[in-house]
Design a protein around this motif. Sequence first.
Motif, PDB file in Angstrom:
ATOM      1  N   GLU A  43       1.557  -9.964   6.017  1.00  0.00           N
ATOM      2  CA  GLU A  43       0.162  -9.998   5.558  1.00  0.00           C
ATOM      3  C   GLU A  43      -0.422  -8.594   5.483  1.00  0.00           C
ATOM      4  O   GLU A  43      -1.119  -8.245   4.519  1.00  0.00           O
ATOM      5  CB  GLU A  43      -0.683 -10.896   6.474  1.00  0.00           C
ATOM      6  CG  GLU A  43      -2.032 -11.248   5.911  1.00  0.00           C
ATOM      7  CD  GLU A  43      -1.965 -11.916   4.540  1.00  0.00           C
ATOM      8  OE1 GLU A  43      -2.783 -11.545   3.671  1.00  0.00           O
ATOM      9  OE2 GLU A  43      -1.100 -12.783   4.324  1.00  0.00           O
ATOM     10  N   GLU A  44      -0.156  -7.765   6.489  1.00  0.00           N
ATOM     11  CA  GLU A  44      -0.652  -6.384   6.473  1.00  0.00           C
ATOM     12  C   GLU A  44      -0.061  -5.604   5.294  1.00  0.00           C
ATOM     13  O   GLU A  44      -0.771  -4.863   4.618  1.00  0.00           O
ATOM     14  CB  GLU A  44      -0.309  -5.681   7.785  1.00  0.00           C
ATOM     15  CG  GLU A  44      -1.099  -6.181   8.975  1.00  0.00           C
ATOM     16  CD  GLU A  44      -0.560  -5.677  10.301  1.00  0.00           C
ATOM     17  OE1 GLU A  44      -1.369  -5.594  11.251  1.00  0.00           O
ATOM     18  OE2 GLU A  44       0.652  -5.375  10.400  1.00  0.00           O
ATOM     19  N   LEU A  45       1.229  -5.789   5.043  1.00  0.00           N
ATOM     20  CA  LEU A  45       1.867  -5.083   3.941  1.00  0.00           C
ATOM     21  C   LEU A  45       1.305  -5.550   2.595  1.00  0.00           C
ATOM     22  O   LEU A  45       1.053  -4.728   1.709  1.00  0.00           O
ATOM     23  CB  LEU A  45       3.386  -5.265   3.996  1.00  0.00           C
ATOM     24  CG  LEU A  45       4.197  -4.428   3.008  1.00  0.00           C
ATOM     25  CD1 LEU A  45       3.861  -2.947   3.084  1.00  0.00           C
ATOM     26  CD2 LEU A  45       5.690  -4.653   3.250  1.00  0.00           C
ATOM     27  N   LYS A  46       1.072  -6.847   2.442  1.00  0.00           N
ATOM     28  CA  LYS A  46       0.454  -7.357   1.213  1.00  0.00           C
ATOM     29  C   LYS A  46      -0.900  -6.699   0.979  1.00  0.00           C
ATOM     30  O   LYS A  46      -1.234  -6.296  -0.140  1.00  0.00           O
ATOM     31  CB  LYS A  46       0.259  -8.873   1.289  1.00  0.00           C
ATOM     32  CG  LYS A  46       1.478  -9.672   1.003  1.00  0.00           C
ATOM     33  CD  LYS A  46       1.164 -11.157   1.068  1.00  0.00           C
ATOM     34  CE  LYS A  46       2.439 -11.960   1.059  1.00  0.00           C
ATOM     35  NZ  LYS A  46       2.196 -13.400   1.224  1.00  0.00           N
ATOM     36  N   GLU A  47      -1.702  -6.611   2.043  1.00  0.00           N
ATOM     37  CA  GLU A  47      -3.022  -5.983   1.918  1.00  0.00           C
ATOM     38  C   GLU A  47      -2.914  -4.511   1.535  1.00  0.00           C
ATOM     39  O   GLU A  47      -3.675  -4.019   0.704  1.00  0.00           O
ATOM     40  CB  GLU A  47      -3.799  -6.128   3.228  1.00  0.00           C
ATOM     41  CG  GLU A  47      -4.290  -7.535   3.493  1.00  0.00           C
ATOM     42  CD  GLU A  47      -5.015  -7.673   4.828  1.00  0.00           C
ATOM     43  OE1 GLU A  47      -5.516  -6.651   5.351  1.00  0.00           O
ATOM     44  OE2 GLU A  47      -5.071  -8.810   5.329  1.00  0.00           O
ATOM     45  N   LEU A  48      -1.956  -3.801   2.129  1.00  0.00           N
ATOM     46  CA  LEU A  48      -1.774  -2.388   1.800  1.00  0.00           C
ATOM     47  C   LEU A  48      -1.375  -2.205   0.341  1.00  0.00           C
ATOM     48  O   LEU A  48      -1.851  -1.284  -0.335  1.00  0.00           O
ATOM     49  CB  LEU A  48      -0.719  -1.753   2.711  1.00  0.00           C
ATOM     50  CG  LEU A  48      -1.138  -1.489   4.151  1.00  0.00           C
ATOM     51  CD1 LEU A  48       0.048  -1.015   4.966  1.00  0.00           C
ATOM     52  CD2 LEU A  48      -2.253  -0.465   4.201  1.00  0.00           C
ATOM     53  N   ILE A  49      -0.508  -3.063  -0.154  1.00  0.00           N
ATOM     54  CA  ILE A  49      -0.049  -2.967  -1.532  1.00  0.00           C
ATOM     55  C   ILE A  49      -1.219  -3.098  -2.501  1.00  0.00           C
ATOM     56  O   ILE A  49      -1.242  -2.456  -3.552  1.00  0.00           O
ATOM     57  CB  ILE A  49       1.055  -4.009  -1.813  1.00  0.00           C
ATOM     58  CG1 ILE A  49       2.350  -3.571  -1.102  1.00  0.00           C
ATOM     59  CG2 ILE A  49       1.279  -4.211  -3.306  1.00  0.00           C
ATOM     60  CD1 ILE A  49       3.452  -4.613  -1.109  1.00  0.00           C
ATOM     61  N   GLN A  50      -2.218  -3.879  -2.129  1.00  0.00           N
ATOM     62  CA  GLN A  50      -3.385  -4.093  -2.993  1.00  0.00           C
ATOM     63  C   GLN A  50      -4.495  -3.056  -2.781  1.00  0.00           C
ATOM     64  O   GLN A  50      -5.431  -2.988  -3.568  1.00  0.00           O
ATOM     65  CB  GLN A  50      -3.966  -5.498  -2.747  1.00  0.00           C
ATOM     66  CG  GLN A  50      -2.994  -6.625  -3.000  1.00  0.00           C
ATOM     67  CD  GLN A  50      -2.422  -6.604  -4.407  1.00  0.00           C
ATOM     68  OE1 GLN A  50      -3.122  -6.323  -5.372  1.00  0.00           O
ATOM     69  NE2 GLN A  50      -1.137  -6.887  -4.533  1.00  0.00           N
ATOM     70  N   ASN A  51      -4.386  -2.241  -1.751  1.00  0.00           N
ATOM     71  CA  ASN A  51      -5.451  -1.322  -1.361  1.00  0.00           C
ATOM     72  C   ASN A  51      -5.350  -0.002  -2.128  1.00  0.00           C
ATOM     73  O   ASN A  51      -4.444   0.797  -1.893  1.00  0.00           O
ATOM     74  CB  ASN A  51      -5.370  -1.077   0.152  1.00  0.00           C
ATOM     75  CG  ASN A  51      -6.530  -0.277   0.679  1.00  0.00           C
ATOM     76  OD1 ASN A  51      -7.231   0.415  -0.059  1.00  0.00           O
ATOM     77  ND2 ASN A  51      -6.731  -0.347   1.980  1.00  0.00           N
ATOM     78  N   ASN A  52      -6.283   0.250  -3.020  1.00  0.00           N
ATOM     79  CA  ASN A  52      -6.260   1.473  -3.817  1.00  0.00           C
ATOM     80  C   ASN A  52      -6.605   2.730  -3.020  1.00  0.00           C
ATOM     81  O   ASN A  52      -6.366   3.836  -3.486  1.00  0.00           O
ATOM     82  CB  ASN A  52      -7.198   1.348  -5.020  1.00  0.00           C
ATOM     83  CG  ASN A  52      -6.622   0.431  -6.074  1.00  0.00           C
ATOM     84  OD1 ASN A  52      -5.412   0.359  -6.265  1.00  0.00           O
ATOM     85  ND2 ASN A  52      -7.489  -0.297  -6.754  1.00  0.00           N
TER      86      ASN A  52
END
Length: 156
Positions: A43-52
């Motif tokens: 979940e943390e990695l998914k959020e990072l991938i989307q974080n500009n």
Amino acid sequence: MNIRRAQEKDMKRIHELLDQVAMVHHEGRPDLFKYGTRKYTDEELKELIQNNRRPIFVAADQEDCVQGYAFCIFQQYEDHNIMTDIKTLYIDDLCVDETQRGKHIGSELYRAVLAFAKEQCCYNVTLNVWSCNEAARRFYENLGLQPQKIGMEKIL
């Protein structure tokens, strides 16, 4: 090599590379880095991938398999008492698969990060390297990076 922003489909491979980095750190400083743990949950990695504000770049081969990554973070002091308002792109983590090292993938990733930072009007690109990771330090020095500050410790 195709350098592009990370996507959710890259997560499994990114985790594998993160594991390689974790082992280098654990072997170099087992007093600080735990063995066999994950840096990020899915979940943390998914959020990072989307974080500009925290872009992740990957180097993908012809089959679109990730062979390296660069985790980045925009940093800026705004209206700080003593620091100027420059915008920095901090490389939080850069890794190339240990079986692919020596093929200039890390250099390509770094150059892509530099180009991105220039496009974003950053003043500089910074990173930290652990003193126990001599190979990484030499790699960064060969790319033209120089020490900005030095962290020191006394183990009690």
